[in-house]
Each structure stands twice: as C-alpha cells, then as structure tokens.
Write an enzyme that holds these catalytic residues in place. Structure first.
Site, PDB file in Angstrom:
ATOM      1  CD  GLU A   1      44.900  44.210  45.260  1.00 59.37           C
ATOM      2  OE1 GLU A   1      46.130  44.320  45.311  1.00 59.37           O
ATOM      3  OE2 GLU A   1      44.326  43.118  45.119  1.00 59.37           O
TER       4      GLU A   1
ATOM      5  CG  ASN B   1      38.353  45.122  42.273  1.00 57.27           C
ATOM      6  OD1 ASN B   1      37.245  44.723  42.599  1.00 57.27           O
ATOM      7  ND2 ASN B   1      39.372  44.303  41.995  1.00 57.27           N
TER       8      ASN B   1
ATOM      9  CG  HIS C   1      40.604  37.050  46.721  1.00 61.68           C
ATOM     10  ND1 HIS C   1      40.525  36.115  45.718  1.00 61.68           N
ATOM     11  CD2 HIS C   1      40.879  38.231  46.120  1.00 61.68           C
ATOM     12  CE1 HIS C   1      40.760  36.711  44.547  1.00 61.68           C
ATOM     13  NE2 HIS C   1      40.970  37.996  44.766  1.00 61.68           N
TER      14      HIS C   1
ATOM     15  CD  GLU D   1      40.095  40.333  42.010  1.00 63.13           C
ATOM     16  OE1 GLU D   1      40.935  39.731  42.706  1.00 63.13           O
ATOM     17  OE2 GLU D   1      40.331  41.417  41.454  1.00 63.13           O
TER      18      GLU D   1
ATOM     19  CG  ASP E   1      39.490  32.934  45.375  1.00 59.74           C
ATOM     20  OD1 ASP E   1      39.498  33.674  46.384  1.00 59.74           O
ATOM     21  OD2 ASP E   1      40.428  32.907  44.553  1.00 59.74           O
TER      22      ASP E   1
HETATM   23  C1  XIL Z   1      46.106  37.234  40.535  1.00 58.62           C
HETATM   24  C2  XIL Z   1      46.036  36.147  39.479  1.00 58.62           C
HETATM   25  O1  XIL Z   1      44.977  35.282  39.792  1.00 58.62           O
HETATM   26  C3  XIL Z   1      47.337  35.380  39.411  1.00 58.62           C
HETATM   27  O2  XIL Z   1      47.323  34.491  38.301  1.00 58.62           O
HETATM   28  C4  XIL Z   1      48.505  36.357  39.268  1.00 58.62           C
HETATM   29  O3  XIL Z   1      49.716  35.638  39.314  1.00 58.62           O
HETATM   30  C5  XIL Z   1      48.473  37.398  40.361  1.00 58.62           C
HETATM   31  O4  XIL Z   1      47.228  38.064  40.336  1.00 58.62           O
HETATM   32  N1  XIL Z   1      43.673  40.724  43.330  1.00 58.62           N
HETATM   33  C6  XIL Z   1      43.501  41.045  42.022  1.00 58.62           C
HETATM   34  C7  XIL Z   1      43.819  40.044  40.963  1.00 58.62           C
HETATM   35  O5  XIL Z   1      42.974  42.118  41.715  1.00 58.62           O
HETATM   36  O6  XIL Z   1      44.291  40.638  39.792  1.00 58.62           O
HETATM   37  C8  XIL Z   1      44.807  39.032  41.454  1.00 58.62           C
HETATM   38  O7  XIL Z   1      44.937  38.033  40.451  1.00 58.62           O
HETATM   39  C9  XIL Z   1      44.349  38.438  42.761  1.00 58.62           C
HETATM   40  C10 XIL Z   1      44.256  39.491  43.824  1.00 58.62           C
END
Ligand code: XIL
Length: 541
Positions: free
Chosen positions: A146, A187, A223, A252, A254
């Site tokens: 990020e 990422n 996401h 990641e 979802d």
């Molecule tokens: C999130 C986790 O899912 C949570 O449990 C934690 O509190 C915060 O981080 N981007 C990322 C992940 O790269 O590491 C994050 O994960 C979600 C957003």
C-alpha cells in the site's frame, strides 16, 4: 441412516465435488486463504476447511511488524510459526505478509530518524525473511504494501516522509539478500481495474525492474463490494502487468455487501467471485487467488466497513455459500474432460411460504449422465428482455429473500454440472409477493457515493422510498460515519450528528411520500487523508 442416505444420494464422481485446492492445482494455480491464529488453534471446523480446501496460506496478521518485532530487535515468531507449521502439515505453501507497511507497525519504528529507520528495515527483513529462508513452505513475500495514495502519488507515510521513495528498492534488495529463492511482491488495494493508482503501480514496477530491483510479482488485494460494481478491466489490467515480466495474483479477495444478506445479493457476489477466478485463469502469469479469510464468522469486513459484511465463501456457521460454488465451478471448469452432456431440465418450480419479501421454491431434481456430476441450480427471474439471477442452490429448492413487496415474479430454474454444462430452462412459474406491513409506513433508503477524493466524498443521492401501503408525512434515515469522518454539508434533509451516528430528517418540502414514491437527499463528508471508507447501511423509519 448411513445406509439409507448412501442409497438415496446421487453418485457424484469425486472429480466434480473435489475441494477447491484439487481443481486449482490441476489448473496450475493456487487457491489461498488468509488465516487467523486464534480460530486456527480453537476451532476444529476452521482448521478442517482451511486444511482441505486451500493449498496456499497467508497469515492475516501474524507476520506483520507489530506481531513479529513489537519492540526493537525483540522478535516473536509464535503466531508466524503456527501458520507455517499448519501449512507444512497440510502440504500448503505460505505467502509471507507483510514486511514494510504503514499500518500495524509499532510506534518505535515510526519515530526513528532516517538512518536508524533504514537499519531497522534491514534488520527486520533479514530476521523475518531469514527465519523461513530454508523452509520450503514459505515461497513468497509482500515486501511493501500500500505505498500509493488513491490518485497515484506516493503515500505520505512515515516511511516515505522519513526516507523518500528509496525505502521501496532498499526493502526489495534486503528481502532478496535474506532469501534469494523467495518470490518478492508489491501489494495494494483499488488497483484491480485500470485507474490512476494502478497505473502508478505499473510505472513504479516497470522502473524498479529497469533498475534491477528484484520485484517479481504484483499483488492485487481485491477488497471488492457488490454495490460499487465489478472492475470489468481486471483481466486486461493483469495482462498489462504480466507484459512487464512479473507474476500477478489476487491476494486478499473478499466481496462485501450492505447487510442484511439476501439471495439476490448472494447471487451477485457469486458472479463477482466467478469473474475474479476466471480472470486469473485466463492470464498465464496469474499464479492464483487468495481469499481474505474464508468464513464470515472471522472477517475483518464488519469491523471495518460500517453496515457491510457477508464477504466470504462460507457463512458464519461454516456452510458453503453460492460464492463457494462459484469459485469451485470456475476452478473445476473443463475438468469434466469430454463431458459435454448437460444435466436434464429441472421440473417446474412450485412456490410456498410467499411473504412480502421472501418465497421458497422447489422443483424436481435434474440428473446428470455426463460424468462430471450435478453441481447445483440457478434461479432466474424473467423480466422482459433481461433475465436476472435471483439465487443459486446446491439442492432442488431455494429460499429467496430480499424480494420486493406486492410484485409478481415469473421464475425458472437451470441445472449445471461440474463441467459447467447448463441444462435447458425449466417451465416458468409465477408467484406474487404480498403487500408489506399494512399501514406500517415502511420505507427504505439507499445511498450512492457520487464522487470521492483523497480526504472526502459526496453521497448523492440517498434515495428514500415509501415501501408501505399508505402515505407517510415525514421520514428519518440513520447511518453511521466511519470513525474519523466528519459531516461537511447536506441538502434536501436536515442532518444531526451524535458521535458517529447521523440522523437525517426530511425537509419541509419532501416529507410527504405516497406509497412507492421516492425522494432524495445528499451530503458531503471529510475523512482522514488516505482513508477510503464510506458509510453504508442506511436505515429508514
Ligand atoms: C487486516 C486484517 O484482516 C485485520 O484483522 C487487521 O485488524 C487489519 O488488517 N490490506 C492488507 C491486510 O494488506 O493486511 C489488511 O488485513 C486488510 C487490508
């Protein structure tokens, strides 16, 4: 019971009903899940599904800086080791997440001066990556995470503000030195489609590689949310990165929705999941897809995005959702070998338990003789030229939810097998939902983000609809602002704020709504720089 059940069940070839990892492996891809250490040690169902369905694991939190080096040079690998050991026992690969990120990094790092911060990065990477360098399970790392703002400029994190952009190349070089065999990734989120941020990522990766910086792979977090639409240029975006010579992956995934969940939102979500898997399958350089958790019981979404949830492929009781079937069938497509025989056409659906917003349908089951076994059914609504998917079911019945009151539905069912062959349409059936609560003055409110920028956004319109059967002469909409967000203005309603809860009351001129009539209002919000949240879950009364 055992004998009876065995006798009555259709024989489904192992191939079609195989777990996700079997199908993914046969396509040369990984299917991963992020795992949390606490349910991993406390819940058998969590462990069983994690072991059976996935061939790659990411630690959801256990490998982050605050977990592995909470104070300087004091390393704690208990959680990280638990993840790696689980993976080893279950013949899974581990993707290390994450080394240099502006979140979940302890305060002692953030306060360092430039040269001490540079050394801290070197030491952290050499210790964390070094620990697993000879471990065959750990195959890759998110080296930086990020690093961009939404507009594509470098994120003004403490890393960037202290070290400038050089920290990125330094981190990759340190990781390569610590484990020459690991695949090293950058990422980010909101880079799935082609936009300013993903183009900045593309330019950075291109320039780093030209300078010989060891960037091997790009992770697209994924996401997503059904109310924001699907990034239809995902595959094209993956392809332009692949042309740079890097591996790509969805890291990641979802796909959240505004709660409450219903069968039509589930169906849309399933389509999004299928689209992501298909995009990865279509791009040779795409190594696989990791889902950010797998059960709605343990998902970061409800804690992070107010009013949203149900983003994963298993529900809170570890039951597979339509999105599981979508992922499964996309990965399994073609594994029917030369199965081109569709299932038989299902029988006419019959409706029961019809309420104002739900109905149960059941039909006589299809059979499949093509060898890849019956995978499930899709229920469609006929609406003029376009048919909409109302829901999906593994069995010959479905409970449809989220329907509109006082509305006629003409529906039909199609079966599909493990190779993706679709049956013909069943004969259609018609049912009509009942009227909503009589005189109940029911109403709904939905909000649309019209525009957003780094530290603010406009929600316009929020549409308020009278779903009751009698006129209303006043309405109230409540919603929650994400923390740190403050109201900057509003129109066509009067808004009051208490804590983060906002109450919007009709203006003098738009309180009267006949049944089915709508009106709108809007508002503007300031939010912290770089925060990408927006409110959701508008409640109308
Ligand atoms: C999130 C986790 O899912 C949570 O449990 C934690 O509190 C915060 O981080 N981007 C990322 C992940 O790269 O590491 C994050 O994960 C979600 C957003």
């Amino acid at each position: 019971m055992g004998l009876l059940a065995t006798f009555l069940l259709p024989t489904v070839p192992a191939e079609a009903s195989a777990p996700l990892r079997t199908h993914a492996a046969s396509k040369g891809k990984f299917i991963g899940a992020a795992l949390a250490t606490s349910p991993l040690s406390n819940e058998t169902a969590y462990r069983n599904i994690a072991a059976t369905e996935f061939n790659q694991i990411t630690a959801e939190n256990a490998m982050k800086w605050d977990a592995t080096e909470p104070s300087q040079n004091q390393f704690n690998f208990s959680g990280a080791d638990a993840i790696v050991n689980f993976a080893t026992q279950n013949n899974q690969q581990v993707h290390g997440h994450t080394l240099v990120w502006h979140q979940q990094t302890p305060g002692w790092v953030q306060g360092l001066g430039a040269s001490a911060m540079r050394s801290a990065i070197q030491n952290h990477i050499s210790q964390v990556v070094g620990r697993y360098a000879d471990n065959p399970a750990v195959v890759s790392w998110d080296v930086v995470n990020e690093v961009f703002e939404e507009n594509g400029s470098m994120r003004s994190s403490f890393w960037y503000n202290t070290l400038g952009q050089s920290y990125i190349a330094d981190a990759f070089r340190a990781a390569r030195a610590a484990d020459p065999d690991a695949r090293l990734c950058i990422n980010d989120y909101n880079v799935e489609g082609i936009n300013a941020k993903s183009t900045a990522m593309y330019n950075l990766v291109s320039s780093l590689r030209q300078q010989g910086v060891p960037v091997d792979c790009v992770g697209f977090q994924g996401h997503l949310a059904i109310q924001y639409g699907f990034p239809n240029d995902l595959q094209q975006n993956l392809e332009r990165f692949a042309a740079l010579g890097v591996q790509v992956r969805i890291t990641e995934l979802d796909i959240r929705m505004q709660m409450p969940r219903n069968s039509s939102k589930d169906a849309t979500q399933a389509t999004y999941y299928r689209n992501v898997i298909n995009a990865c399958l279509a791009v040779t350089a795409c190594a696989g897809v990791t889902i950010w958790g797998f059960t709605d019981k343990h998902s970061w979404v409800p804690d992070t995005f107010g009013g949203e949830g149900a983003a994963l492929i298993y529900d809170e009781n570890y039951q597979q959702k339509p999105s599981y079937t979508a992922v499964h069938d996309a990965l399994a497509a073609g594994t029917g070998g030369n199965d081109t025989t569709p299932p038989t056409t299902p029988g006419t659906p019959t409706s029961s338990d019809v309420t104002s917003n739900s109905a149960t349908l059941s039909w006589s089951a299809s059979t499949d003789s093509g060898g890849s076994g019956l995978a499930g059914y899709s229920v469609y609504r006929e609406q003029g030229a376009t048919d909409t998917l109302l829901g999906q079911s593994a069995t010959a019945s479905i409970n449809l939810t989220g329907l509109t009151p006082n509305t006629q539905y003409q529906v039909y069912v199609r079966a599909r097998d493990g190779a993706g062959n679709l049956s013909g349409n069943s004969p259609a059936a018609t049912f009509t939902t009942s009227e909503g609560p009589v005189g109940g003055g029911g109403c709904t409110a939905t909000g649309t983000v019209q525009t957003q920028w780094q530290n603010g956004y406009v929600v316009q319109p929020v549409t308020v609809t009278n779903t009751g059967t009698s006129a209303v002469n006043g309405w109230t909409v409540t919603f929650t602002l994400p923390s740190g967000h403050t109201l900057a203005g509003s129109w066509n309603a009067s808004l009051t704020v208490s804590g983060q809860t906002v109450t919007a009351r009709n203006a003098g001129y738009n309180g009267n709504l006949a049944p089915n009539a709508s009106t709108t209002f809007g508002f503007q919000v300031n939010r912290p720089n770089g925060n990408t949240q927006t409110p959701s879950g508008y409640t109308c009364a």
